[in-house]
Design a protein around this motif. Structure first.
Motif, PDB file in Angstrom:
ATOM      1  N   UNK A 190       0.842  -1.204   0.000  1.00 24.79           N
ATOM      2  CA  UNK A 190       0.000   0.000   0.000  1.00 24.79           C
ATOM      3  C   UNK A 190       0.872   1.247   0.000  1.00 24.79           C
ATOM      4  N   UNK A 191       1.924   1.269   0.816  1.00 22.20           N
ATOM      5  CA  UNK A 191       2.834   2.417   0.837  1.00 22.20           C
ATOM      6  C   UNK A 191       3.485   2.635  -0.519  1.00 22.20           C
ATOM      7  N   UNK A 192       3.908   1.564  -1.165  1.00 21.96           N
ATOM      8  CA  UNK A 192       4.539   1.681  -2.480  1.00 21.96           C
ATOM      9  C   UNK A 192       3.532   2.197  -3.503  1.00 21.96           C
ATOM     10  N   UNK A 193       2.310   1.686  -3.454  1.00 21.83           N
ATOM     11  CA  UNK A 193       1.306   2.128  -4.414  1.00 21.83           C
ATOM     12  C   UNK A 193       0.954   3.595  -4.228  1.00 21.83           C
ATOM     13  N   UNK A 194       0.786   4.041  -2.987  1.00 20.95           N
ATOM     14  CA  UNK A 194       0.484   5.456  -2.752  1.00 20.95           C
ATOM     15  C   UNK A 194       1.654   6.346  -3.141  1.00 20.95           C
ATOM     16  N   UNK A 195       2.868   5.881  -2.940  1.00 21.16           N
ATOM     17  CA  UNK A 195       4.042   6.636  -3.389  1.00 21.16           C
ATOM     18  C   UNK A 195       4.052   6.740  -4.903  1.00 21.16           C
ATOM     19  N   UNK A 196       3.727   5.647  -5.579  1.00 22.02           N
ATOM     20  CA  UNK A 196       3.641   5.657  -7.033  1.00 22.02           C
ATOM     21  C   UNK A 196       2.587   6.660  -7.511  1.00 22.02           C
ATOM     22  N   UNK A 197       1.421   6.652  -6.871  1.00 25.02           N
ATOM     23  CA  UNK A 197       0.366   7.587  -7.252  1.00 25.02           C
ATOM     24  C   UNK A 197       0.781   9.037  -7.018  1.00 25.02           C
ATOM     25  N   UNK A 198       1.490   9.297  -5.933  1.00 26.17           N
ATOM     26  CA  UNK A 198       1.956  10.650  -5.645  1.00 26.17           C
ATOM     27  C   UNK A 198       2.933  11.127  -6.706  1.00 26.17           C
ATOM     28  N   UNK A 199       3.899  10.291  -7.061  1.00 26.85           N
ATOM     29  CA  UNK A 199       4.874  10.659  -8.098  1.00 26.85           C
ATOM     30  C   UNK A 199       4.172  10.851  -9.438  1.00 26.85           C
ATOM     31  N   UNK A 200       3.197   9.996  -9.751  1.00 25.07           N
ATOM     32  CA  UNK A 200       2.455  10.134 -10.996  1.00 25.07           C
ATOM     33  C   UNK A 200       1.715  11.464 -11.050  1.00 25.07           C
ATOM     34  N   UNK A 201       1.019  11.812  -9.979  1.00 26.89           N
ATOM     35  CA  UNK A 201       0.237  13.051  -9.986  1.00 26.89           C
ATOM     36  C   UNK A 201       1.127  14.282 -10.064  1.00 26.89           C
ATOM     37  N   UNK A 202       2.276  14.264  -9.403  1.00 28.40           N
ATOM     38  CA  UNK A 202       3.208  15.386  -9.506  1.00 28.40           C
ATOM     39  C   UNK A 202       3.721  15.500 -10.937  1.00 28.40           C
ATOM     40  N   UNK A 203       4.103  14.379 -11.542  1.00 30.14           N
ATOM     41  CA  UNK A 203       4.585  14.393 -12.926  1.00 30.14           C
ATOM     42  C   UNK A 203       3.510  14.809 -13.907  1.00 30.14           C
ATOM     43  N   UNK A 204       2.305  14.313 -13.731  1.00 30.07           N
ATOM     44  CA  UNK A 204       1.210  14.661 -14.631  1.00 30.07           C
ATOM     45  C   UNK A 204       0.848  16.136 -14.523  1.00 30.07           C
ATOM     46  N   UNK A 205       0.820  16.650 -13.296  1.00 31.55           N
ATOM     47  CA  UNK A 205       0.508  18.065 -13.095  1.00 31.55           C
ATOM     48  C   UNK A 205       1.586  18.948 -13.709  1.00 31.55           C
ATOM     49  N   UNK A 206       2.843  18.578 -13.535  1.00 27.25           N
ATOM     50  CA  UNK A 206       3.940  19.345 -14.139  1.00 27.25           C
ATOM     51  C   UNK A 206       3.826  19.327 -15.664  1.00 27.25           C
ATOM     52  N   UNK A 207       3.589  18.133 -16.226  1.00 27.32           N
ATOM     53  CA  UNK A 207       3.479  18.009 -17.677  1.00 27.32           C
ATOM     54  C   UNK A 207       2.311  18.834 -18.222  1.00 27.32           C
ATOM     55  N   UNK A 208       1.146  18.693 -17.605  1.00 26.04           N
ATOM     56  CA  UNK A 208      -0.028  19.396 -18.120  1.00 26.04           C
ATOM     57  C   UNK A 208       0.034  20.902 -17.884  1.00 26.04           C
ATOM     58  N   UNK A 209       0.795  21.340 -16.894  1.00 27.62           N
ATOM     59  CA  UNK A 209       0.889  22.769 -16.620  1.00 27.62           C
ATOM     60  C   UNK A 209       1.980  23.468 -17.420  1.00 27.62           C
ATOM     61  N   UNK A 210       3.121  22.826 -17.632  1.00 30.38           N
ATOM     62  CA  UNK A 210       4.281  23.511 -18.182  1.00 30.38           C
ATOM     63  C   UNK A 210       4.754  22.997 -19.544  1.00 30.38           C
ATOM     64  N   UNK A 211       4.414  21.781 -19.922  1.00 28.77           N
ATOM     65  CA  UNK A 211       4.943  21.212 -21.165  1.00 28.77           C
ATOM     66  C   UNK A 211       3.874  21.084 -22.245  1.00 28.77           C
ATOM     67  N   UNK A 212       2.678  20.671 -21.874  1.00 35.21           N
ATOM     68  CA  UNK A 212       1.609  20.413 -22.829  1.00 35.21           C
ATOM     69  C   UNK A 212       1.196  21.690 -23.555  1.00 35.21           C
TER      70      UNK A 212
END
Length: 81
Positions: free
Chosen positions: A52-74
């Motif tokens: 569960x800890x690994x999965x939530x960490x994965x989701x956190x990294x995904x959301x940070x990366x997705x937010x960065x991509x959609x805000x600054x690169x897309x």
């Protein structure tokens, strides 16, 4: 819980094949890395809490990366015009 990570590896593997067939090499490589990550984690036989800890960490990294991509690169556009 380890089986669910193997299920995630299966589905990201399906996405890898589809991205590769669609000639989207960057997305295929990213999906391949995720597939390898989920497959490796799925065979570690960790405790359910650690999964569960690994999965939530994965989701956190995904959301940070997705937010960065959609805000600054897309570049916003519709239909490629």
């Amino acid at each position: 819980m380890d089986r669910m990570f193997r299920v995630l590896a299966f589905w990201t593997g399906i996405f890898t094949v589809m991205f590769y067939a669609g000639d989207m090499m960057e997305a295929a490589l990213l999906s391949l890395v995720q597939t390898a990550f989920f497959l490796a984690i799925g065979y570690l036989k960790l405790s359910e809490r650690m999964y569960i800890y690994i999965f939530f960490s994965y989701l956190t990294v995904f959301m940070i990366g997705f937010t960065y991509y959609s805000s600054f690169i897309l570049v916003p556009s519709f239909g490629g015009h």
